[in-house]
Structure formats: C-alpha cells, structure tokens
Design a protein around this motif. Structure first.
Motif, short mmCIF file in Angstrom:
data_model
loop_
_atom_site.label_atom_id
_atom_site.label_comp_id
_atom_site.label_asym_id
_atom_site.label_seq_id
_atom_site.Cartn_x
_atom_site.Cartn_y
_atom_site.Cartn_z
N ASP A 208 -40.85 -66.76 -12.31
CA ASP A 208 -39.67 -65.90 -12.20
C ASP A 208 -39.23 -65.68 -10.75
O ASP A 208 -38.25 -64.98 -10.51
CB ASP A 208 -39.90 -64.57 -12.90
CG ASP A 208 -41.09 -63.80 -12.34
OD1 ASP A 208 -41.94 -64.42 -11.69
OD2 ASP A 208 -41.17 -62.58 -12.57
N PRO B 254 -37.66 -62.82 -5.05
CA PRO B 254 -36.79 -62.39 -6.15
C PRO B 254 -35.62 -61.57 -5.62
O PRO B 254 -35.75 -60.84 -4.64
CB PRO B 254 -37.72 -61.54 -7.01
CG PRO B 254 -39.10 -61.96 -6.66
CD PRO B 254 -39.03 -62.33 -5.21
N THR C 68 -32.16 -59.27 -7.21
CA THR C 68 -31.41 -58.76 -8.37
C THR C 68 -30.10 -58.18 -7.88
O THR C 68 -30.08 -57.41 -6.91
CB THR C 68 -32.21 -57.69 -9.12
OG1 THR C 68 -33.40 -58.26 -9.63
CG2 THR C 68 -31.39 -57.13 -10.28
N SER D 174 -26.55 -56.19 -9.30
CA SER D 174 -25.93 -55.50 -10.42
C SER D 174 -24.54 -55.02 -10.01
O SER D 174 -24.31 -54.66 -8.84
CB SER D 174 -26.78 -54.29 -10.85
OG SER D 174 -28.08 -54.70 -11.21
N ASP E 295 -23.93 -66.52 -11.18
CA ASP E 295 -24.73 -67.34 -10.27
C ASP E 295 -24.24 -68.77 -10.39
O ASP E 295 -24.57 -69.48 -11.35
CB ASP E 295 -26.20 -67.26 -10.64
CG ASP E 295 -27.08 -68.11 -9.73
OD1 ASP E 295 -26.54 -68.78 -8.83
OD2 ASP E 295 -28.32 -68.11 -9.94
N SER F 153 -25.90 -57.78 -14.67
CA SER F 153 -26.98 -57.86 -13.70
C SER F 153 -27.64 -59.22 -13.81
O SER F 153 -27.80 -59.75 -14.92
CB SER F 153 -28.02 -56.76 -13.96
OG SER F 153 -29.10 -56.83 -13.05
N ILE F 154 -28.00 -59.81 -12.67
CA ILE F 154 -28.68 -61.10 -12.64
C ILE F 154 -29.91 -60.99 -11.76
O ILE F 154 -29.85 -60.44 -10.66
CB ILE F 154 -27.75 -62.21 -12.10
CG1 ILE F 154 -26.66 -62.54 -13.12
CG2 ILE F 154 -28.54 -63.46 -11.75
CD1 ILE F 154 -25.70 -63.63 -12.66
N SER F 155 -31.02 -61.52 -12.26
CA SER F 155 -32.25 -61.60 -11.46
C SER F 155 -32.58 -63.06 -11.25
O SER F 155 -32.69 -63.82 -12.21
CB SER F 155 -33.40 -60.87 -12.18
OG SER F 155 -33.16 -59.49 -12.25
N THR F 156 -32.76 -63.45 -10.01
CA THR F 156 -33.06 -64.83 -9.68
C THR F 156 -33.88 -64.83 -8.39
O THR F 156 -34.56 -63.84 -8.10
CB THR F 156 -31.76 -65.66 -9.56
OG1 THR F 156 -32.10 -67.01 -9.25
CG2 THR F 156 -30.82 -65.10 -8.53
N THR G 226 -31.10 -55.90 -4.74
CA THR G 226 -32.50 -55.58 -4.43
C THR G 226 -33.26 -56.88 -4.18
O THR G 226 -33.18 -57.82 -4.99
CB THR G 226 -33.16 -54.81 -5.58
OG1 THR G 226 -32.45 -53.59 -5.80
CG2 THR G 226 -34.61 -54.51 -5.27
N SER G 227 -34.01 -56.94 -3.07
CA SER G 227 -34.85 -58.10 -2.78
C SER G 227 -35.85 -57.73 -1.70
O SER G 227 -35.52 -57.00 -0.75
CB SER G 227 -33.99 -59.29 -2.31
OG SER G 227 -34.80 -60.42 -2.05
N THR H 71 -33.22 -52.30 -1.06
CA THR H 71 -32.09 -52.15 -1.98
C THR H 71 -30.88 -51.71 -1.17
O THR H 71 -30.95 -50.77 -0.37
CB THR H 71 -32.38 -51.10 -3.07
OG1 THR H 71 -33.48 -51.55 -3.86
CG2 THR H 71 -31.16 -50.90 -3.95
#
Length: 970
Positions: free
Chosen positions: A480, A640, A642, A644, A653, A668-671, A696-697, A701
C-alpha cells in the motif's frame, strides 16, 4: 478337406491359419503334425503365408525371392493361396516403397453417374506407402519427410485383383479418371495427424442398368507394371450407378443476411429418383442473381460477381455456395445447369442494413475479463477471459447511423474450442432504434482451457478472446506504499494486496515479508499469513536496531506462496516492493502544495486565484479550466499520501486512471509519492464554491482552499419546473422553469426558444421571460380561463445543450454512450400542476343564490309569523267565548238555585233549559279553544322552522361571501 488362410507379417515367426488347398499345388495331404509355411524373405524380413490344415495333415514348402522384386514366376503355392483368399496383400517391395505394415482402407464412396464422363469420388486412407526419393539427406528404403505415394500408381482391377481387368464386357466398365494424394495433416486430409495419407480417386462407371453395383479393387502398382503383382497393397470397394441429373436445387429456400455478409446455401444435383449424381465433364451450373448485386463463392472459386459450379464442385452431388448481397434488397439467386433437361434451382436472400462497429462501441462482459466497459481496450490487444467463465456477452452500442442495422459476427477457434460441436458459429445481431444490441458466445462445456482462443470477426477490426487461468505474479502483487517511515523504535504496518491479471483479489495464498539490507535486516522471512477475501494481508514490523547512527533504510521483500507449507524456494512472487526509512521522530520530509503552479499557502494566497469550472464534459483532459493541477512536492520518496476534497469536488490520480473521467474521481485518494517525493493530482469540480483540500504524507497534514467558479459558458443539461398548486379562474399563474448544468448549477442566459412549453387544461400561455436569469430561472405566465374549474398542467421540453443526453454521455446518440463517464442522465422534461382551480363566477353566483335563499327564508318566516298571529287571535276569540259562556253558566246556575229556593218551579224549569243550552255552547266553545291552541302550536312550529331556515341561509350566505372574498384576495 478345407483350409483357411490369412496374410501375416513376421520376424522369423510361424503364424498358423487355415487355407483351402483347392488349386494349391505341391501341398498334398500328408499325415503329420507340423505346420505348412511358405516363407518369402525380401531383404531380411519374412513374408509368411501361414497354412494350417483342419486335419493335422500337410506338407511344408519353403520358397525364397531375390532382392530384385517379387517375381511373376513365384511359386504358385503362395500366389494361389493369397489370390484365392481374396484378401488385401500387404508386403514390402524390393524398393522398400511399401512398408511391412502398409494399409489401404476406404473412407467414402459416392454414387457414380452411369456412363458419365466425369465420374464420382472414392476416398481412401493409406499408410506405409511412399515413393523413395534419392536425394541428399534422404535415407533409401525409409520414408523421409515429403515422400508420398505416387498417385499414378493407383490402379483399378477386378474385385479379386489377380483375376485381371476391372472391365467386364456387358457387365461393368470402370475408368480411373484422376487420382490425387493429400499428405497426412495437410488441408483436405480426412483425419489430420492420424498416420494416414488421403487419396482421392475420380472413377467413372458404366453398368448394364442404372442402380447396378460395380465391384472392383484399388491397388497400388508398386512394381509399376500396369497390373497386379503379388504383395502389392489393395482394397476392395464398389460403386452404385445413378441416373443423369434432372433437378438442381438450392436450400434453404430463403435466408436473411447483413450487407456484404457471407451466407451459405446447399446446392444439390439429383437424378429422377432423387439420388445425388454428377455433371458430365465440361458441364456447369451458372449462378446469377436477379439484381446483379450478389457476389458468389463456389467450392473452387473465389468470391466474385458471378460464379459457376463445375463438375468438380458437384462430384459428390452437392456443394456449398457462399453468397454475399451488396445492396439491401431481396435478391433471387438462380442456378442454371447447362445440361438440357435439368431444372433450375432458386433461393431468396434478404439483405438487411449493415452497421460498422468500432472498439469504443463494444463491451465484452464476463465475471472476469480484461475489457473495461465500452472502449475498454483495442481490438488489437484482444480480450483476456478467465477459464471458469462459461459464456461471454458482447454488448453493442453503435452510432446513430447504425440504428436498425445488422452486424454479422463469426466466432471460431483453431485450437480446440467448439460451439455446439462445431469450430465456428455465426451471429447476426440486429441493432434497435437506439443502435443497441447484444449476443452471447457460449463455448461447449469442457472445451475451454488455458491458452485456447476464439477469433472474433465482424467488427471494424478482428479481435481475439484468449482464455487464461488466474495467475499471481509480480505485477499483481503490491504494497500500500512504496516507502514506510518509522521512528527508531516505531512500528510500520505494510499491507500487501495480491490480485490476479484480471484485477480480482486472490484469497487463500500465503504471504511473508522480510526486511533486508538495512538497520533492521531480518535473518529470515516473517511467518506466513494468508490473504483474506479482499486479497490483502497486513504485517506489523517494529524497529529495534535503528539509531541516529544506524538508520540505513531497509528493503521490504514480499514473497507469495501457493500454500502455508510450500518450500522456501517454491514461491509465486519474490520481489522488493517497498522501502522502510528511519527517522528520529518517525516523520518524513515536509512537502509543499501548489495548485496550477501557485503556492497554496501564505498570507497573500487568494483561493479564488486557483480555480476550475464544473466538469460538464466529464473528462479532465485538455481545457485548462476543467481541472486544477495539484502538485505535491518535497515529500519522502515512495511515502504514502492521502488527498481529500469537499464541496462536491473530486480528486483524480491521472497516473492510476489516465482516462481522467469524472467517474474516476474520488472524495479521497490514498496512494504513494514517487521516488522523488512528488505526486500530481487533478481536482475537478461539480458545485460552484470553495473547496477544502487536505493532504497528508510522511506525518504532515496540510489544508488549503481552491475555488470552483461558475462557468463562463455553462452547458445546460437539466430542467425543473415549479408553480402554484391552487389558483382561481380568470387569474394569471406564474410558473418557474429552472435550467441547470449536470451538477445543478444554474445556467443563466438560456433562451426560451430552447423550451417547448405546453399548457393542458382550462388555461393558456400568456407570456414568458426571454432568457433565464442569474439563478437559471425563467418565468412562465399562464392565464386561467374565466370559468376554469379543472386542474391545469404546464410542461416543458428542453432542447439544445446536453438536453436528452444518456448517462455517461454528452449526447443522446447511442454511439456516444460512453463519452462522458460520471454524468447522470439528462432531465429534459418537467411538469407542474395547479391541482385546485377555483371558479370566481361560480362563487359570485353562490353568493347571489345564498342571498336569494335568505330572502326566501325570511319571506317564509314572515308568512309563518302571520299565520301564527291569526291562530293566536282565533285562540283569543275562542277563549273569550269560553269565558263568556262560563260566566253565563254561573249566572244561570245562580238563578236556578234561587228559583229552587223560592220553589218557583216554572222559573227553575226555564232556567234549567237555558243552563243546558249554555253548557252545550260552552263545550263547543272549549273545543274551539282546543282547536285554536293546536293551530297556534302548529303555526309556532312553522315559525320556528322558518327561523332556523333563515339562520341557515344567513350562514350559507356568510360562507359564500367568505369564499368569494378568499378567492378574490387569494
């Protein structure tokens, strides 16, 4: 004594059989218990003729042949025994062109036209026969590649070939017109790769009567002597003669096909008895159409404007004729034999409108495949389907010009897949008025297998469906994040997702992880954990060795095993999937945000400076105002991230979904950031206003704002209509049509010309605004009739813009059914109703009626009161009369008492008489009082009723007046 025989091959073996000795010299009956064997040994192999007596009496005779061939002077013992047996003779010749296991067998035989000049067909399978080619690389006396039987060496001979000619005067005449050899496995071979070559003979025959049987043998003249020699392979067969043709027919009588679609008919040539027969050499059946717009393809000809069936085409009495209509009419196809006396055959072909379908108009639908919706891939890439899928539904949505057209599709397989037992199947798909249609490919159960394919022809390009088992590989296994950040004593929890090549999660496989090369390098992989239904499994990895001076990153190696107990090296995947970096606080590098190349921070930042407009075409691709490019930079590579958004906005993305449809957008996308610690997103808007963006990474944030502003040229897609639910006749009702884009944002300036307005009921359209205002609203004035008393319905039908568009489309054209993924279907029609309509004239009349009713009630009350007064007067008069008579009675009673007291009898008598008269009158007067009292009561009741009527009439009048007042003020 009787004998029986059989031909046998052996290596120094004696095979015992029974053979008749009649006509076999040198084998006289002798009392013995041994076998009689004639051995022929060409070039070291024994050719044995094995003879065994019924009685144990025979003599052994042995003869040898030299290597120059089977001599005609061979001992007649062997020759006679084999010839008399009448069985096939298989032997190796001196030149080794015939093997010791040579075999000829009959596959099929057609009828033969009696005395015909072309002939019928005999199909043979042969094995162990070839012509030795002396050439470099070829071995003598051994069949080498490409060496085949010599077609010129196949001869016809008598049923028992040793008897000589196949022709018998007055009985049968046979003529071998032609012979051809087809190598095993080549096109035309009867059964490919079975070890047998195919030989096709064309045989003409004449018998005494039609229907007679001509019997003969087919030999392979190995010695090339033009006759039969002992040991040459042969097989017995026969043909039946039939009559000259009388009828040519095409079937079926009628078929339907698409424009330029190949359609097959069966052509059949029969004699007077209905038996298949042949043309004579040089004769044909001409094929034509009444329109001249049909291409033909016969068994031996190419598809061209006109065709003809030859004697070769119809050698079996039937042939397939393939036609294709080039215009959309009903064509009549005619087959006209050149031979006199043979009837023509006709058939109909109804050619329907065609349709041209591209990959963007096709969707292959299964439970697991690689084609993602309409236009999900190119035909060149094909379609990958999981082997457990029993069928494939193909949906078609063509363009507007394709409506009502037909799409001929042929599916076929060259590697084992069948359809109803056949290697191909045809579909003729008729598209409806919306250019939509579908068909389902259902291969036979058990023929689908990994690696097998289906060819699909009929669209604007061919494509291939390939079946595959679900497989796990490196590309399908992901973590992930590309980088996990840990403090020196922290814990990271990488999640591994295992999917197959169809993108479906793989459950039940076993996964381990191992840190290598860094501060917390593990000596061995972690304990294996099994993936769940979602194909994922998580691990907790705690740092115990990282320090400020020992913080080298670890590589995270992932291994996927088929089961829990697979050997260490028996893995499906082994790959470095992520990094683990160590910092003192467990945070990565602090990133920054930029929108459309403007820093999204600082006191001078204005959210209105970074903007987009609502994504009304649903694709964030080229227009600068369609999306906001959000750049995350300066973060930890692979960490990671995210993002939003709110306010109806979506984030896309583009690396993960390069199609950049609105439907690809998420709240929201998490990558993961790329290796350089950067990542680019696209923010698209639906609702106008301010959008909060949160990223956030790496333990940081950040929040900022951007703007979705009203479009400079908004695109109308939806319409709504509101209006009053109640109104009065003669009044004007105001309805409001609101025009919005795909997301409910107002569309100002939309002209009334784009709205078709209809009024139903007792009213009429009185006028409208010219264009919608800033709120997208347009007023519609409706005048109700002066006597309107029924509901009034107003409806609008919008045109222009995107009105009428399908879901996921900007238009109503079926061919564009997937050109705007994420948009809902357009709302182009709306209506509103005045359910309660009040008639003012009726209310005014109701007041007048109530006033009259009140007046009438009052008049009736007055009349009743008058009647009551009369009754009361009559009662008073009657009562006064009673009172008078009572006084008179009392007076007479007093006189009577005085007369009696004075003993004045005469006076008393006279008084009594008067008293009796007064009593009678008093009684009558009292009756009158009673009657008058009743009349008064009755009159009073009428007065009371009339009083109530007046009150009710007054109340009705009050209500009518109130209703009128309410309606007038309403």
């Amino acid at each position: 004594m009787t004998w029986r025989t059989r031909y046998c091959m052996a290596e120094s073996k004696e095979h015992k059989t029974r053979v008749p000795t009649r006509g076999v010299p040198n084998v006289p009956p002798v009392q013995t218990t041994a076998s009689v064997v004639v051995r022929i040994r060409p070039r070291g192999r024994w050719l044995g003729i094995c003879v065994e007596p019924v009685l144990t009496t025979f003599r052994r005779v042995t003869t040898r042949m030299n290597s120059s061939g089977i001599k005609r002077g061979l001992a007649t013992t062997a020759v006679s025994a084999l010839a008399i047996a009448g069985l096939p003779l298989f032997a190796s010749s001196a030149s080794a062109d015939v093997a010791n296991n040579a075999e000829i067998k009959v596959v099929s035989v057609t009828n033969v036209r009696n005395a015909g000049t072309y002939g019928g067909q005999v199909v043979l399978n042969v094995k162990g026969i070839w012509e030795d080619v002396v050439a470099p690389g070829n071995a003598n006396n051994v069949r080498d590649a490409g060496e085949l039987p010599d077609q010129a060496k196949f001869l016809l001979r008598a049923e028992n070939p040793a008897d000589g000619s196949e022709d018998k005067a007055g009985v049968q005449d046979l003529d071998l017109k032609a012979a051809s050899v087809i190598a095993d496995g080549a096109n035309g071979d009867t059964t490919k790769n079975d070890g047998f070559d195919t030989v096709v003979l064309r045989v003409a025959a004449t018998t005494q009567q039609v229907g007679d049987t001509a019997k003969f043998s087919v030999i392979y003249d190995e010695a090339n002597a033009g006759t039969y020699n002992l040991g040459e392979p042969f097989v017995k067969t026969a043909v039946t003669t039939v009559g000259a043709p009388t009828t040519f027919a095409l079937s079926p009588a009628s078929q339907t096909g698409a424009l330029n679609q190949a359609v097959d008919y069966n052509a059949r040539l029969t004699d007077a008895a209905g038996r298949p027969t042949q043309l004579n050499a040089g004769e044909t059946v001409a094929l034509t159409s009444d329109t001249g717009a049909v291409d033909f393809n016969t068994a031996t000809g190419a598809l061209d404007a006109n065709g003809a069936l030859t004697a070769a085409d119809l050698i079996t009495g039937s042939a397939t004729v393939t036609v294709a209509g080039t215009t959309t009419v009903v064509h009549t196809i005619t087959g006209d034999p050149t031979e006199a006396g043979v009837s023509n055959g006709t058939a109909k072909l109804d050619v329907l409108k065609g349709a041209t379908i591209s990959n963007t108009e096709v969707d292959f639908v299964t439970g697991a495949d690689s084609w993602d919706g309409f236009g999900g891939d190119t035909f060149g890439n094909g379609v990958l389907v999981r082997v457990d899928q029993p069928s494939i539904t193909v949906n078609i949505k063509g363009g507007a010009a394709d409506a009502g057209g037909t799409v001929p599709v042929t599916v076929s397989s060259a590697n084992g897949i069948t359809f109803g037992g056949k290697t191909s199947q045809q579909f003729l798909v008729t598209l409806n008025g919306d250019s939509v249609g579908s068909f389902t490919i259902t291969p036979d159960a058990g023929t689908i297998a990994d690696g097998r394919t289906i060819s699909v022809k009929g669209f604007d390009a061919d494509t291939t469906i390939a079946y595959a088992i679900a497989r796990v590989n490196n590309a399908n296994t992901k973590t992930d994040a590309g980088t996990y950040i840990s403090s020196y004593t922290g814990t990271v929890s990488p999640k591994v997702t295992v999917r197959d090549q169809f993108g479906n999660p793989v459950s039940g496989v076993w996964v381990s992880v191992q840190r290598t090369g860094g501060a917390n390098a593990d000596a061995s992989p972690s304990a294996r954990k099994q993936t769940g239904a979602d194909g994922t499994v998580s691990f907790d990895l705690t740092s115990t060795k990282a320090t400020a001076t020992n913080n080298t990153k670890d590589d995270l190696v992932v291994r996927v095993y088929p089961n829990e107990f697979s050997a260490a090296g028996d893995f499906l995947v082994q790959a470095d999937k992520a990094d683990i970096v160590y910092t003192a606080d467990g945070k990565g590098s602090e990133f920054s945000l930029r929108g459309d190349n403007i820093a999204l921070a600082g006191a001078a930042y204005d959210p209105k400076s970074v903007f987009a407009e609502p994504l009304t075409d649903a694709k964030a691709d080229t227009d600068a105002n369609e999306y906001i490019k959000l750049d995350v930079t300066g973060g930890t590579g692979g960490a990671p991230v995210t993002i939003s958004v709110d306010g109806g906005a979506k984030v896309i993305d583009p690396a993960a979904t390069p199609s950049v449809w609105l439907s690809d957008g998420k709240d929201s996308i998490s990558t993961s950031l790329d290796n350089g610690g950067a990542k680019t997103f696209r923010i698209v808007g639906t609702k106008t206003g301010t959008v909060n963006v949160t990223v956030t990474s790496g333990g940081f944030t950040k929040t900022s704002q951007v703007t979705i502003r009203a479009a400079a040229a908004p695109v109308a897609r939806n319409v709504a209509l509101t209006g009053p639910t109640a109104a009065t006749s003669g009044s004007t009702a105001v309805f409001v049509a609101k025009v919005t884009d795909a997301f409910g944002n107002p569309v100002p300036g939309f002209g009334v010309g784009g709205l078709s307005i209809q009024v139903a009921g007792p009213a009429r359209l009185q006028g409208t605004d010219a264009v919608t205002d800033a709120n997208g609203e347009l007023k519609i004035n409706v005048a109700l009739d002066s006597d309107a008393d029924a509901p009034v319905t107003v409806s609008v039908l919008a045109t222009g813009g995107q009105f009428g568009a399908n879901a996921n489309s900007t238009t109503a054209a079926p061919g564009d059914a997937n050109n705007a993924r994420g948009l809902t279907a357009s709302v182009r029609q709306a209506s509103a109703q005045i359910a309660e309509v009040t008639d003012l004239a009726a209310l005014e009349q109701a007041v007048a009626d109530a006033e009259k009713a009140l007046a009438d009630a009052e008049d009736a009350l007055a009349a009743a009161q008058g009647n009551l007064d009369v009754a009361q007067t009559e009662l008073a008069v009657a009562q006064a009369n009673v009172d008078t008579l009572k006084a008179k009675k009392a007076k007479l009673r007093k006189k009577l008492n005085k007369a009696k007291a004075n003993d004045n009898k005469q006076k008393a008598k006279t008084t009594r008489k008067k008293l009796r008269a007064v009593k009678r009158n008093l009684s009558a007067a009292q009756d009158q009082v009673t009657i008058a009292t009743a009349k008064v009561a009755a009159a009073q009741g009428v007065v009371d009723n009339r009083t109530e009527d007046v009150a009710e009439a007054q109340a009705d009048l009050d209500q009518a007046e109130q209703n009128l007042e309410d309606a007038q003020n309403g």
